[in-house]
Design an enzyme around this catalytic site. Structure first.
Site, short mmCIF file in Angstrom:
data_model
loop_
_atom_site.label_atom_id
_atom_site.label_comp_id
_atom_site.label_asym_id
_atom_site.label_seq_id
_atom_site.Cartn_x
_atom_site.Cartn_y
_atom_site.Cartn_z
N THR A 26 -4.01 0.55 15.33
CA THR A 26 -5.22 0.16 15.99
C THR A 26 -4.62 0.05 17.56
OG1 THR A 26 -5.57 -1.95 14.23
CG2 THR A 26 -6.11 -2.65 17.10
N SER A 76 -2.19 1.88 7.28
CA SER A 76 -2.54 2.36 6.14
C SER A 76 -1.98 3.38 4.64
CB SER A 76 -4.30 1.82 5.29
OG SER A 76 -4.73 2.23 5.39
N ASP A 107 -0.42 -2.54 9.44
CA ASP A 107 -0.28 -2.90 8.18
C ASP A 107 1.13 -2.79 7.78
OD1 ASP A 107 -3.62 -3.73 7.93
OD2 ASP A 107 -3.95 -1.52 7.91
#
Ligand code: ASN
Length: 357
Positions: A26, A76, A107
């Site tokens: 992110t 992920s 994550d």
């Protein structure tokens, strides 16, 4: 997985020099038609962001080179193969730098940190992972603060281990978990104290908690080929009320499975069901490495403390003590990727290698 592409140095050459490895996540994402997705041009974006820091902080920022991966991923998608590539990229470049900062999605950041800790045993300088809950350019983003702290920690010679800097906290990588899906304070190390923390504009370090004081000798990196482990060789099983032996067997009987992390109740209990134990005993009899940890984020398992758990030891299940799921899983990957005897693997699993237990 395609090879990472290197970008040129972008800052001055005085003071400690760091390597920043950008893997995605992110922190570097931009909004698109289908939501946030990883975006490049990280050199220029970092330079712009650091230019927004107060002058006094810009002056203490170290010089760095950037290695940007291709493709950039949402974490992920990361696999043991990614962990191995990252460890290799760090190992081959480490001698040229005072420390390394890895920009990673949150994550699975704690999984990568745990894996790097086992692969880079004895590392003699900081390897700091960070990321963000908001993209770098988002209003009020946590990204710049995390990068600032990570870069500062990566210049600290007392830190000789793989660590995570996030939201003002420096955490042992192999003890950390992601504890929040939204808040900026997203990481914790429930069974180990902080290695350092941000106080004002400085980072305070707690060297007595660091590995540096406890490990001796030269770096002894172990960089085995993780490819055979990348395809589901290790499984993670979290108990639930009513779990049945056939369900456990469905996972463990498969010959592709070489090891399992079992997340038991509390201090190491499982249901009073001989059929469950028989499945576990059969799997460990076949040479599968089974490790028990707790579902509770804090505390440890003590196999044998309760009648409900004491048969586990006899079934060949190893105690994971107070290890995180990440630490236990990545340790199984690491041990099973190497040409060790079963006994050696079992012995190493219960021995602290990098402060994971
Ligand atoms: N999905 C993102 C990732 O792990 C989450 C983040 O970085 N905050 O790549």
């Amino acid at each position: 997985m395609s090879a990472p592409s290197s970008s040129k140095p972008i800052t001055s050459t005085v003071g400690p020099r760091l390597l920043i490895i950008y893997t995605g996540g992110t922190l570097g994402m931009r909004p698109g038609d289908h939501g946030l997705s990883p975006a490049g041009d990280i050199d220029a974006r970092l330079a712009r962001a650091f230019g927004q820091l107060p002058l006094a902080l810009q002056q203490v920022m170290p010089a760095y080179d950037v290695l940007s991966y291709a493709p950039l991923i949402d974490s992920s998608t990361a696999t043991p193969g990614h962990w191995a590539q990252l460890a290799n990229d760090i190992a081959t470049r480490l001698a040229d730098y005072h420390g390394v900062v890895v920009i990673h999605g949150t994550d699975t950041l704690s999984w990568t940190a745990a894996s790097l800790a086992y692969q880079l045993q004895g590392v003699d300088r900081p390897v700091i992972l960070t990321g963000a809950m908001q993209p770098l350019e988002a209003p009020g983003s946590d990204a710049l603060g995390n990068l600032y702290g990570a870069l500062r920690c990566a210049t600290e010679p007392k830190v000789k281990e793989v660590a995570i800097y996030f939201h003002g906290k420096l955490l042992r990588g192999v003890r950390a978990i992601k504890q929040h899906s939204e808040a900026a304070d997203a990481f914790a190390s429930p069974n180990y104290p902080l290695l350092g923390e941000r106080v004002g504009d400085d980072i305070v370090h707690y060297p007595s908690r660091c590995l540096a004081d406890k490990q001796r000798g030269a770096p002894r990196f172990e960089l085995p080929d993780y490819t055979p482990m990348g395809d589901g060789a290790i499984v993670r099983l979290v108990l639930w009320p009513g779990i049945s032996a056939w369900q456990l067997a469905a996972w463990l009987d498969d010959e592709r499975v070489k090891g399992a992390v079992l997340q038991l109740w509390g201090a190491g209990n499982l249901p009073d069901d001989a059929a469950l134990l028989a499945v576990l005993a059969k799997a460990s009899g076949e040479g599968k490495l089974l490790a028990a940890i707790s579902q509770c984020p804090q505390g440890s398992v003590h196999l044998g403390a309760y009648a409900a758990g004491k048969d586990l030891h006899d079934a060949g299940v190893l105690s994971g003590d107070g290890m995180t799921p990440e630490a236990a899983f990545c340790k199984l990957v690491h041990l099973l990727a190497q040409p060790l005897s079963d006994e050696d693997r079992r012995q190493r699993f219960v021995t602290p290698l990098v402060g994971e237990r």
